[in-house]
Design a protein around this motif. Structure first.
Motif, PDB file in Angstrom:
ATOM      1  N   ASP A 279      -4.787 -20.524  11.234  1.00 19.89           N
ATOM      2  CA  ASP A 279      -3.741 -20.578  12.118  1.00 19.89           C
ATOM      3  C   ASP A 279      -3.193 -19.220  12.532  1.00 19.89           C
ATOM      4  OD1 ASP A 279      -4.087 -23.473  12.577  1.00 19.89           O
ATOM      5  OD2 ASP A 279      -2.003 -23.890  11.587  1.00 19.89           O
ATOM      6  N   ALA A 280      -3.264 -18.244  11.584  1.00 22.80           N
ATOM      7  CA  ALA A 280      -2.527 -17.020  11.941  1.00 22.80           C
ATOM      8  C   ALA A 280      -3.206 -16.200  12.888  1.00 22.80           C
ATOM      9  CB  ALA A 280      -2.522 -16.216  10.691  1.00 22.80           C
ATOM     10  N   ASP A 281      -2.325 -15.522  13.904  1.00 25.47           N
ATOM     11  CA  ASP A 281      -2.800 -14.581  14.777  1.00 25.47           C
ATOM     12  C   ASP A 281      -3.286 -13.363  14.136  1.00 25.47           C
ATOM     13  OD1 ASP A 281      -2.149 -16.327  17.572  1.00 25.47           O
ATOM     14  OD2 ASP A 281      -0.470 -16.326  16.423  1.00 25.47           O
ATOM     15  N   VAL A 282      -2.416 -12.886  13.020  1.00 25.76           N
ATOM     16  CA  VAL A 282      -3.047 -11.499  12.572  1.00 25.76           C
ATOM     17  C   VAL A 282      -2.624 -11.803  10.961  1.00 25.76           C
ATOM     18  CG1 VAL A 282      -0.708 -10.542  13.019  1.00 25.76           C
ATOM     19  CG2 VAL A 282      -2.755  -8.947  12.655  1.00 25.76           C
ATOM     20  N   PHE A 283      -3.225 -11.038  10.342  1.00 25.30           N
ATOM     21  CA  PHE A 283      -3.042 -11.200   8.454  1.00 25.30           C
ATOM     22  C   PHE A 283      -2.557  -9.486   8.318  1.00 25.30           C
ATOM     23  CE2 PHE A 283      -4.702  -9.198   4.707  1.00 25.30           C
ATOM     24  CZ  PHE A 283      -4.274 -10.060   3.857  1.00 25.30           C
ATOM     25  N   VAL A 284      -1.621  -9.449   7.699  1.00 27.35           N
ATOM     26  CA  VAL A 284      -0.953  -8.032   7.375  1.00 27.35           C
ATOM     27  C   VAL A 284      -0.820  -7.651   6.020  1.00 27.35           C
ATOM     28  CG1 VAL A 284       0.794  -6.431   8.001  1.00 27.35           C
ATOM     29  CG2 VAL A 284       0.287  -8.234   9.525  1.00 27.35           C
ATOM     30  N   LEU A 285      -1.257  -6.703   5.545  1.00 32.62           N
ATOM     31  CA  LEU A 285      -1.138  -6.121   4.040  1.00 32.62           C
ATOM     32  C   LEU A 285      -0.999  -4.623   4.177  1.00 32.62           C
ATOM     33  CD1 LEU A 285      -0.990  -7.000   1.286  1.00 32.62           C
ATOM     34  CD2 LEU A 285      -3.403  -6.604   0.924  1.00 32.62           C
ATOM     35  N   PRO A 286       0.141  -4.057   4.166  1.00 29.99           N
ATOM     36  CA  PRO A 286       0.375  -2.624   4.400  1.00 29.99           C
ATOM     37  C   PRO A 286       0.372  -2.076   2.765  1.00 29.99           C
ATOM     38  CG  PRO A 286       2.390  -3.560   4.789  1.00 29.99           C
ATOM     39  CD  PRO A 286       1.421  -4.594   4.589  1.00 29.99           C
ATOM     40  N   SER A 287      -0.448  -2.345   1.874  1.00 28.09           N
ATOM     41  CA  SER A 287      -0.289  -2.097   0.528  1.00 28.09           C
ATOM     42  C   SER A 287      -0.320  -0.569  -0.014  1.00 28.09           C
ATOM     43  CB  SER A 287      -1.409  -2.797  -0.308  1.00 28.09           C
ATOM     44  OG  SER A 287      -1.308  -2.747  -1.731  1.00 28.09           O
ATOM     45  N   TYR A 288       0.381  -0.248  -0.892  1.00 28.14           N
ATOM     46  CA  TYR A 288       0.321   0.948  -1.448  1.00 28.14           C
ATOM     47  C   TYR A 288      -0.784   1.144  -2.403  1.00 28.14           C
ATOM     48  CZ  TYR A 288       5.266   1.550   0.065  1.00 28.14           C
ATOM     49  OH  TYR A 288       6.385   1.980   0.783  1.00 28.14           O
ATOM     50  N   SER A 289      -1.404   0.160  -2.903  1.00 24.21           N
ATOM     51  CA  SER A 289      -2.423   0.441  -4.104  1.00 24.21           C
ATOM     52  C   SER A 289      -3.126  -0.964  -4.436  1.00 24.21           C
ATOM     53  CB  SER A 289      -1.562   0.777  -5.445  1.00 24.21           C
ATOM     54  OG  SER A 289      -2.588   1.126  -6.422  1.00 24.21           O
ATOM     55  N   GLU A 290      -4.373  -0.950  -4.200  1.00 22.93           N
ATOM     56  CA  GLU A 290      -5.220  -2.141  -4.520  1.00 22.93           C
ATOM     57  C   GLU A 290      -6.593  -1.581  -5.054  1.00 22.93           C
ATOM     58  OE1 GLU A 290      -4.404  -5.486  -3.934  1.00 22.93           O
ATOM     59  OE2 GLU A 290      -2.662  -4.834  -2.830  1.00 22.93           O
ATOM     60  N   GLY A 291      -6.908  -2.404  -6.279  1.00 18.43           N
ATOM     61  CA  GLY A 291      -8.409  -2.146  -6.347  1.00 18.43           C
ATOM     62  C   GLY A 291      -9.386  -2.391  -5.602  1.00 18.43           C
ATOM     63  N   SER A 293      -9.067  -5.452  -2.267  1.00 19.23           N
ATOM     64  CA  SER A 293      -8.207  -6.458  -2.141  1.00 19.23           C
ATOM     65  C   SER A 293      -8.931  -7.937  -1.790  1.00 19.23           C
ATOM     66  CB  SER A 293      -7.320  -6.242  -1.004  1.00 19.23           C
ATOM     67  OG  SER A 293      -6.458  -7.542  -0.742  1.00 19.23           O
ATOM     68  N   MET A 294      -8.956  -8.973  -2.575  1.00 18.36           N
ATOM     69  CA  MET A 294      -9.532 -10.164  -2.285  1.00 18.36           C
ATOM     70  C   MET A 294      -9.003 -10.766  -0.964  1.00 18.36           C
ATOM     71  SD  MET A 294     -11.675 -10.362  -4.340  1.00 18.36           S
ATOM     72  CE  MET A 294     -12.381 -11.827  -4.109  1.00 18.36           C
ATOM     73  N   ALA A 295      -7.568 -10.534  -1.179  1.00 17.36           N
ATOM     74  CA  ALA A 295      -6.809 -11.157   0.213  1.00 17.36           C
ATOM     75  C   ALA A 295      -7.407 -10.630   1.532  1.00 17.36           C
ATOM     76  CB  ALA A 295      -5.291 -10.979   0.063  1.00 17.36           C
ATOM     77  N   VAL A 296      -7.664  -9.386   1.559  1.00 21.41           N
ATOM     78  CA  VAL A 296      -8.366  -8.857   2.895  1.00 21.41           C
ATOM     79  C   VAL A 296      -9.622  -9.243   3.011  1.00 21.41           C
ATOM     80  CG1 VAL A 296      -8.993  -6.753   4.088  1.00 21.41           C
ATOM     81  CG2 VAL A 296      -6.794  -6.749   2.568  1.00 21.41           C
ATOM     82  N   LEU A 297     -10.493  -9.450   2.123  1.00 20.64           N
ATOM     83  CA  LEU A 297     -11.785  -9.923   2.135  1.00 20.64           C
ATOM     84  C   LEU A 297     -11.742 -11.318   2.770  1.00 20.64           C
ATOM     85  CD1 LEU A 297     -13.856  -8.948  -0.762  1.00 20.64           C
ATOM     86  CD2 LEU A 297     -13.949  -8.070   1.543  1.00 20.64           C
ATOM     87  N   GLU A 298     -10.777 -12.116   2.137  1.00 18.35           N
ATOM     88  CA  GLU A 298     -10.584 -13.574   2.806  1.00 18.35           C
ATOM     89  C   GLU A 298     -10.126 -13.548   4.215  1.00 18.35           C
ATOM     90  OE1 GLU A 298      -9.407 -15.560  -1.378  1.00 18.35           O
ATOM     91  OE2 GLU A 298      -7.801 -14.741  -0.291  1.00 18.35           O
TER      92      GLU A 298
END
Length: 383
Positions: A279-291, A293-298
């Motif tokens: 349902d989302a029009d856009v996903f946002v993750l302006p992260s400072y640090s990730e190994g 990101s599983m959320a971005v892959l999803e």
């Protein structure tokens, strides 16, 4: 092979639990044995284990565990009794007791450590003196003794070199993966919106991660405040458990009168997560640090256009392929990215299609899990 994974295998730990779940499932398919040893507190919820995997929960031991993460006398006792049964012991993360205990016991079993982004400059600065002390006493020395260090990307390669001061002799770059087939069929459009009273015509911006400053919420909230001032119909959905930043988030919403524009839904999993992505029009993750990101892959696997920083673990690949909209780590840049994605249908379609293609070709779980299993096998056949 008989494989032992050590990690706090709970819902609250975020990505590593999901990573272990997916890799363990492939290992079982390939005929290997897998055990997960998980320190936990009495109120923690264990992540589910794939069929055929043995899950061993052990309690943390306070008050030491409040200072030394995951310290558990039962974990040490269990390892002492059983470590010799395994071919591979895989420690997920550093700075915690579970990543050190195997090195204090059996000297023969092959030991693998996955960094999970924890040597990133931002991560090192967090609790700096505690980590500095642990480095001097144990962490560097034991990390040097690892038979294999798994990293997710070339950024982590630089972090590891800077931390150790020399090149470790056995490092493998293996990214995280995701079961792409799970995203072939998503819940029907409108299901998540109906559950949370979000009209179909309202642009929906989805943040789906722990509520932690590391995830860039201090950038996203003011960026959304500025965006919604120009586009009053927009809705920001924050989906994730509190990890130290919910009070600050709620205060920002209150101070800027954003009650009608921001919805906090807590942690969502399974089909609820997929429904939100659908349902989302856009996903946002302006992260400072990730190994990695599983959320971005999803989000990419689900075909949700994504706005991310280049610190999500595969920023250079995203830059090369155009698989998402990259934002700088400033509120103005995040706000500009929202304008670019939400108000350009052609660009939305481009990053949606490119993101799905990237995940399918490079990051499907069977592709990356087989790479890790091959590294395990190489360790066992090495003289």
């Amino acid at each position: 092979m008989n494989i032992l994974n050590i990690c706090a295998y709970t819902w609250d730990i975020g990505g590593p639990a999901r990573i272990i779940y997916d890799h363990a499932g492939v290992a079982i398919e390939r005929g290997h044995k897998v055990t997960i040893l998980s320190p936990m507190s009495p109120n923690d919820r264990l992540y589910p284990a794939p069929a055929g995997v043995t899950l061993v929960p052990v309690l943390r031991t306070p008050p030491i565990s409040r200072v030394f993460r995951e310290y558990s006398a039962p974990l040490y006792a269990w390892l002492k009794a059983h470590i010799h049964e395994f071919d591979i012991v895989h420690c997920h993360g550093i700075w915690h007791f579970g990543s050190l205990a195997p090195f204090l016991l059996d000297q023969k079993v092959r030991k693998v450590v996955t960094i999970h982004g924890l040597l990133d400059k931002w991560a090192i600065r967090h609790h700096y003196w505690k980590k500095k002390l642990l480095s001097v006493v144990l962490q560097k020395r034991l990390l040097n003794r690892a038979d294999l260090i798994q990293i997710n990307n070339t950024d982590e390669e630089g972090d590891l070199l800077r931390y150790l001061g020399h090149r470790h002799p056995n490092v493998a770059i293996i990214p995280n993966g995701i079961p792409m087939a799970e995203f072939d069929v998503l819940p029907p459009k409108g299901q998540f919106r109906a559950q949370h009273g979000i009209p179909a015509e309202q642009p929906m911006i989805l943040f789906m991660s722990r509520l932690n400053i590391k995830k860039g919420l201090d950038l996203l909230l003011p960026a959304f405040r500025d965006y919604v001032a120009r586009h009053p119909n927009a809705r920001l959905v924050l989906a994730g458990p509190d990890d130290g930043y919910q009070d600050t988030t709620e205060a920002f919403i209150r101070d800027h009168n954003l009650h009608d524009s921001v919805t906090l839904v807590g942690m969502i999993t399974g089909d609820d997560k997929k429904a939100a992505l659908a349902d989302a029009d856009v996903f946002v993750l302006p992260s400072y640090s990730e190994g990695f990101s599983m959320a971005v892959l999803e989000a990419m696997a689900a075909g949700t256009p994504a706005i991310v920083s280049d610190r999500v673990g595969f920023g250079e690949v995203i830059r090369e392929t155009g698989a998402a909209c990259l934002t700088d780590l400033t509120p103005d840049s995040v706000a500009d990215s929202l304008e670019r994605v939400l108000n350009n249908d052609a660009y939305q379609a481009q990053i949606r299609q490119t993101g799905q293609k990237l995940v399918r070709e490079r990051y499907d779980i069977h592709v990356v899990a087989d790479q890790l299993l091959a590294q395990y096998q190489r360790l066992l056949t090495r003289a």
